[in-house]
Write a protein that holds these residues in place. Structure first.
Motif, short mmCIF file in Angstrom:
data_model
loop_
_atom_site.label_atom_id
_atom_site.label_comp_id
_atom_site.label_asym_id
_atom_site.label_seq_id
_atom_site.Cartn_x
_atom_site.Cartn_y
_atom_site.Cartn_z
N LEU A 86 0.83 -1.21 0.00
CA LEU A 86 0.00 0.00 0.00
C LEU A 86 0.86 1.25 0.00
O LEU A 86 1.95 1.28 0.58
N PHE A 87 0.32 2.29 -0.64
CA PHE A 87 1.05 3.55 -0.78
C PHE A 87 0.12 4.73 -0.52
O PHE A 87 -1.10 4.60 -0.66
N TYR A 88 0.71 5.88 -0.16
CA TYR A 88 -0.08 7.11 -0.11
C TYR A 88 0.84 8.29 -0.35
O TYR A 88 2.06 8.19 -0.18
N LYS A 137 16.77 14.71 -4.77
CA LYS A 137 16.01 15.35 -3.68
C LYS A 137 14.88 16.25 -4.17
O LYS A 137 13.94 16.49 -3.44
N GLU A 138 14.97 16.72 -5.41
CA GLU A 138 14.01 17.75 -5.82
C GLU A 138 12.67 17.19 -6.28
O GLU A 138 11.76 17.93 -6.58
N GLY A 139 12.56 15.87 -6.34
CA GLY A 139 11.37 15.27 -6.94
C GLY A 139 10.13 15.38 -6.06
O GLY A 139 10.21 15.48 -4.85
N GLN A 140 8.96 15.36 -6.73
CA GLN A 140 7.67 15.36 -6.03
C GLN A 140 6.75 14.36 -6.71
O GLN A 140 6.88 14.08 -7.89
N TRP A 141 5.81 13.83 -5.93
CA TRP A 141 4.83 12.90 -6.47
C TRP A 141 3.45 13.53 -6.37
O TRP A 141 3.14 14.20 -5.38
N ARG A 142 2.63 13.31 -7.39
CA ARG A 142 1.25 13.78 -7.26
C ARG A 142 0.31 12.95 -8.11
O ARG A 142 0.73 12.23 -9.02
N TRP A 143 -0.98 13.04 -7.77
CA TRP A 143 -2.01 12.37 -8.53
C TRP A 143 -2.49 13.26 -9.65
O TRP A 143 -2.66 14.47 -9.46
N ARG A 149 2.10 10.69 -10.99
CA ARG A 149 3.14 11.36 -11.76
C ARG A 149 4.31 11.69 -10.86
O ARG A 149 4.13 12.04 -9.69
N TYR A 150 5.51 11.59 -11.42
CA TYR A 150 6.72 12.03 -10.74
C TYR A 150 7.18 13.33 -11.40
O TYR A 150 7.29 13.39 -12.63
N GLU A 151 7.40 14.36 -10.60
CA GLU A 151 7.75 15.66 -11.16
C GLU A 151 9.07 16.13 -10.59
O GLU A 151 9.36 15.97 -9.41
N GLN A 152 9.85 16.73 -11.49
CA GLN A 152 11.15 17.24 -11.09
C GLN A 152 11.46 18.43 -11.97
O GLN A 152 11.53 18.28 -13.19
N GLY A 153 11.64 19.60 -11.37
CA GLY A 153 11.84 20.81 -12.16
C GLY A 153 10.66 21.00 -13.09
O GLY A 153 9.51 20.95 -12.66
N SER A 154 10.93 21.13 -14.38
CA SER A 154 9.85 21.38 -15.32
C SER A 154 9.31 20.09 -15.93
O SER A 154 8.40 20.13 -16.75
N SER A 155 9.86 18.93 -15.53
CA SER A 155 9.33 17.70 -16.13
C SER A 155 8.32 17.02 -15.21
O SER A 155 8.42 17.07 -13.99
N SER A 192 -4.18 4.60 -8.97
CA SER A 192 -4.78 4.40 -7.64
C SER A 192 -6.27 4.18 -7.82
O SER A 192 -7.07 4.99 -7.36
N PHE A 193 -6.66 3.10 -8.49
CA PHE A 193 -8.08 2.90 -8.78
C PHE A 193 -8.93 2.74 -7.53
O PHE A 193 -10.13 2.96 -7.55
N ASN A 194 -8.31 2.33 -6.42
CA ASN A 194 -9.09 2.09 -5.20
C ASN A 194 -8.71 3.05 -4.08
O ASN A 194 -8.87 2.74 -2.92
N ARG A 195 -8.18 4.23 -4.44
CA ARG A 195 -7.72 5.17 -3.41
C ARG A 195 -8.85 5.49 -2.43
O ARG A 195 -9.96 5.83 -2.83
N ALA A 196 -8.55 5.37 -1.14
CA ALA A 196 -9.55 5.66 -0.11
C ALA A 196 -9.93 7.13 -0.20
O ALA A 196 -9.08 8.01 -0.13
N LYS A 197 -11.24 7.38 -0.41
CA LYS A 197 -11.66 8.75 -0.70
C LYS A 197 -12.41 9.37 0.46
O LYS A 197 -12.92 10.48 0.36
N ASN A 198 -12.49 8.65 1.57
CA ASN A 198 -13.40 9.12 2.61
C ASN A 198 -12.88 10.31 3.39
O ASN A 198 -13.59 10.94 4.12
N ILE A 199 -11.59 10.62 3.26
CA ILE A 199 -11.05 11.75 4.01
C ILE A 199 -10.43 12.75 3.03
O ILE A 199 -9.65 12.36 2.17
#
Ligand code: NAG
Ligand code: NAG
Ligand code: NAG
Length: 202
Positions: A86-88, A137-143, A149-155, A192-199
């Motif tokens: 599991l991931f979040y 270190k500069e990377g970010q993750w988002r939905w 998606r993995y984002e780093q700088g402008s990519s 994340s087809f089953n991402r818990a959406k209750n919160i």
């Protein structure tokens, strides 16, 4: 050299068998929504690629998985996992939730330290000294909807490649610069087809 590779493969195979027969990680937590209450937005990460739905290898989907015994650091990998981890995402960092006391960061490493080869996705730190040297270190993750998606700088990267690493094991790699698909690798997007959406505010 050859013997050690065979030993490694044997180890990996026995780990896979252990995964298949592993007891569910969430003893005492009976429903999906109670897991969601514990960790907002928690989800399996289903991997969609050319060998996805409709393949003859049956009904178990491909999932983002970890090449190590449960709860221990390891390289990210993709396989048809009956009992996927599991991931979040929290504050643009991606985490693997094993249990309340074991939560590992999912990070990107410039593991080959050459500019030609792609970056590798690693869960937790086996060797903190080595990890510090290669960590991006500069990377970010988002939905984006259900897609990771993995984002780093402008990519902003939606595509991950399942390839053999230098040990001959399957790892998960990505490019932050435009590059042709690496040979011998399989592209996947992660969902994340089953991402818990209750919160809210996950
Ligand atoms: C969490 O998992 C780790 C690793 O498997 C284990 O050592 C620890 O006892 C577990 N903690 C709880 C609270 O279950
Ligand atoms: C991850 O893969 C790299 C090869 O790219 C290997 O050197 C390293 O030992 C692996 N790490 C873990 C934690 O298994
Ligand atoms: C990985 O490290 C090498 C050597 O330091 C560097 O040239 C390359 O740009 C890095 N790759 C990425 C994608 O950050």
């Amino acid at each position: 050299m050859f013997t050690s590779l065979v030993e490694k493969l044997t180890l990996v195979l026995s780990l896979c068998v252990a995964f298949v027969y592993a007891v569910p990680a969430f003893e005492g937590i009976s429903t999906w929504s109670s897991i969601g209450n514990l960790v907002p937005g928690i989800t399996f990460l289903e991997a969609i690629g050319p060998e996805g739905a409709g393949s003859d290898t049956a009904n178990i989907p491909n999932y983002l998985s970890i090449l190590s015994p449960r709860g221990l650091p390891g390289n990210a990998t993709i396989y048809r996992n009956r009992s996927p981890p599991l991931f979040y995402i929290h504050q643009n960092n991606l985490w693997h939730f094993h249990n309340e006391s074991t939560i590992l960061p999912v990070q990107v490493h410039n593991s080959t330290l050459t500019s030609k080869l792609p970056l590798q996705v690693v869960v937790g730190e086996k060797d903190p000294k080595l990890a510090r040297r290669t960590l991006v270190k500069e990377g970010q993750w988002r939905w984006q909807g259900t897609m990771l998606r993995y984002e780093q700088g402008s990519s902003s990267v939606p595509l991950f490649y399942s390839c053999q690493d230098t040990n001959g094991l399957m790892g998960l790699f990505l490019f932050t610069e435009p590059a042709p698909p690496p040979g011998g690798c399989t592209p996947f997007t992660l969902h994340s087809f089953n991402r818990a959406k209750n919160i809210p505010n996950s």
